[in-house]
Design an enzyme around this catalytic site. Sequence first.
Site, PDB file in Angstrom:
ATOM      1  N   GLY A  14       1.171  -3.909   3.036  1.00 18.59           N
ATOM      2  CA  GLY A  14       0.787  -5.662   3.184  1.00 18.59           C
ATOM      3  C   GLY A  14      -0.174  -5.779   4.145  1.00 18.59           C
ATOM      4  N   SER A  15      -1.247  -4.687   4.137  1.00 20.88           N
ATOM      5  CA  SER A  15      -1.805  -4.759   5.197  1.00 20.88           C
ATOM      6  C   SER A  15      -3.059  -5.649   4.449  1.00 20.88           C
ATOM      7  CB  SER A  15      -3.067  -3.207   5.028  1.00 20.88           C
ATOM      8  OG  SER A  15      -3.489  -2.736   4.303  1.00 20.88           O
ATOM      9  N   LEU A  92       3.550  -3.352  -6.913  1.00 22.03           N
ATOM     10  CA  LEU A  92       3.569  -2.111  -7.740  1.00 22.03           C
ATOM     11  C   LEU A  92       4.686  -2.320  -8.877  1.00 22.03           C
ATOM     12  CD1 LEU A  92       3.657   1.713  -5.795  1.00 22.03           C
ATOM     13  CD2 LEU A  92       1.412   0.459  -6.656  1.00 22.03           C
ATOM     14  N   HIS A 111      -7.848  -4.319  -6.746  1.00 19.04           N
ATOM     15  CA  HIS A 111      -7.918  -2.415  -7.049  1.00 19.04           C
ATOM     16  C   HIS A 111      -8.267  -1.769  -6.685  1.00 19.04           C
ATOM     17  CE1 HIS A 111      -6.807   0.253  -9.978  1.00 19.04           C
ATOM     18  NE2 HIS A 111      -8.024   0.546 -10.193  1.00 19.04           N
ATOM     19  N   GLU A 181     -11.414  -4.120   0.729  1.00 19.06           N
ATOM     20  CA  GLU A 181     -10.128  -4.537  -0.161  1.00 19.06           C
ATOM     21  C   GLU A 181      -9.714  -5.856   1.310  1.00 19.06           C
ATOM     22  OE1 GLU A 181      -5.960  -2.460  -1.504  1.00 19.06           O
ATOM     23  OE2 GLU A 181      -7.255  -0.834  -1.516  1.00 19.06           O
TER      24      GLU A 181
HETATM   25  C1  GRF Z   1      -3.728   0.383  -1.606  1.00 20.83           C
HETATM   26  O1  GRF Z   1      -3.604   1.571  -2.394  1.00 20.83           O
HETATM   27  C2  GRF Z   1      -4.599  -1.020  -1.523  1.00 20.83           C
HETATM   28  O2  GRF Z   1      -6.047  -0.013  -2.620  1.00 20.83           O
HETATM   29  C3  GRF Z   1      -3.941  -1.396  -2.415  1.00 20.83           C
HETATM   30  O3  GRF Z   1      -2.600  -1.316  -2.464  1.00 20.83           O
HETATM   31  C4  GRF Z   1      -2.166  -0.174  -1.209  1.00 20.83           C
HETATM   32  C5  GRF Z   1      -1.069  -1.103  -0.466  1.00 20.83           C
HETATM   33  O4  GRF Z   1      -2.436  -1.308   0.514  1.00 20.83           O
HETATM   34  N1  GRF Z   1      -4.292  -2.785  -2.978  1.00 20.83           N
HETATM   35  P1  GRF Z   1      -0.565  -2.571   1.210  1.00 20.83           P
HETATM   36  O5  GRF Z   1      -1.622  -1.954   2.719  1.00 20.83           O
HETATM   37  O6  GRF Z   1       0.452  -2.691   0.918  1.00 20.83           O
HETATM   38  O7  GRF Z   1      -1.868  -4.222   1.354  1.00 20.83           O
END
Ligand code: GRF
Length: 202
Positions: A14-15, A92, A111, A181
């Site tokens: 979730g970053s 996902l 993406h 991102e």
């Molecule tokens: C990472 O691989 C990012 O590139 C893709 O989702 C994955 C997890 O990102 N968008 P996050 O830290 O859960 O947002």
Amino acid sequence: MAKKRIAVLCSGGGSNFQAVIDGIKSGAIDGKICLMIATSSSAYAIERAKANGIPYRIITKKGSGGLEAAYEARHEALMQAAPDIIVLAGYLGILLPKTIAAFPQRIINIHPALLPKHGGKGMHGHFVHEAVLASGDNKSGATVHFVDEGVDSGAIILQEEVPVIEGDTPETLAARVLKTEHKILPKAVAMLCKVNLTQPNT
Ligand code: GRF
């Protein structure tokens, strides 16, 4: 214009979700996160929702009694929350066609590559960066795009390049792309919060 309501779907750390939270806190995003849906009960995104008082639902395949049931439950949760914008932030899975139809040009995805390159089925997480390195490309990047019924195929909203550096591993490239991102996703959400969005299909 009333603050836009934002729903976020997460499957992992979730970053990117955190980057949107921070964008709201800084005032860059004139919106309010009305719901986060986590697809795994161990997703750290849940801790981030808790720490920021954001309503969340954990809707897993197992907990729903199968994948189709989970997609249905996620659809119901979104229809109930009635967001203006839906953000797939490290999500996902797919969305049901009826979910996409209910929120036309109002669902976006981040993406970790320069679409249309290195996108499509199975291209997520380290698979993306492995494909970039295997291709010999000297640059990669991140893309925010609208979600349509394809995989990573909707119209591109924002894109930003990062260099591929000699000796990069999938991990070092992923870390460089992730920083980008975190820049372009909040920017895209901020943009969408400023425009009149397509009215939902009633
Ligand atoms: C990472 O691989 C990012 O590139 C893709 O989702 C994955 C997890 O990102 N968008 P996050 O830290 O859960 O947002």
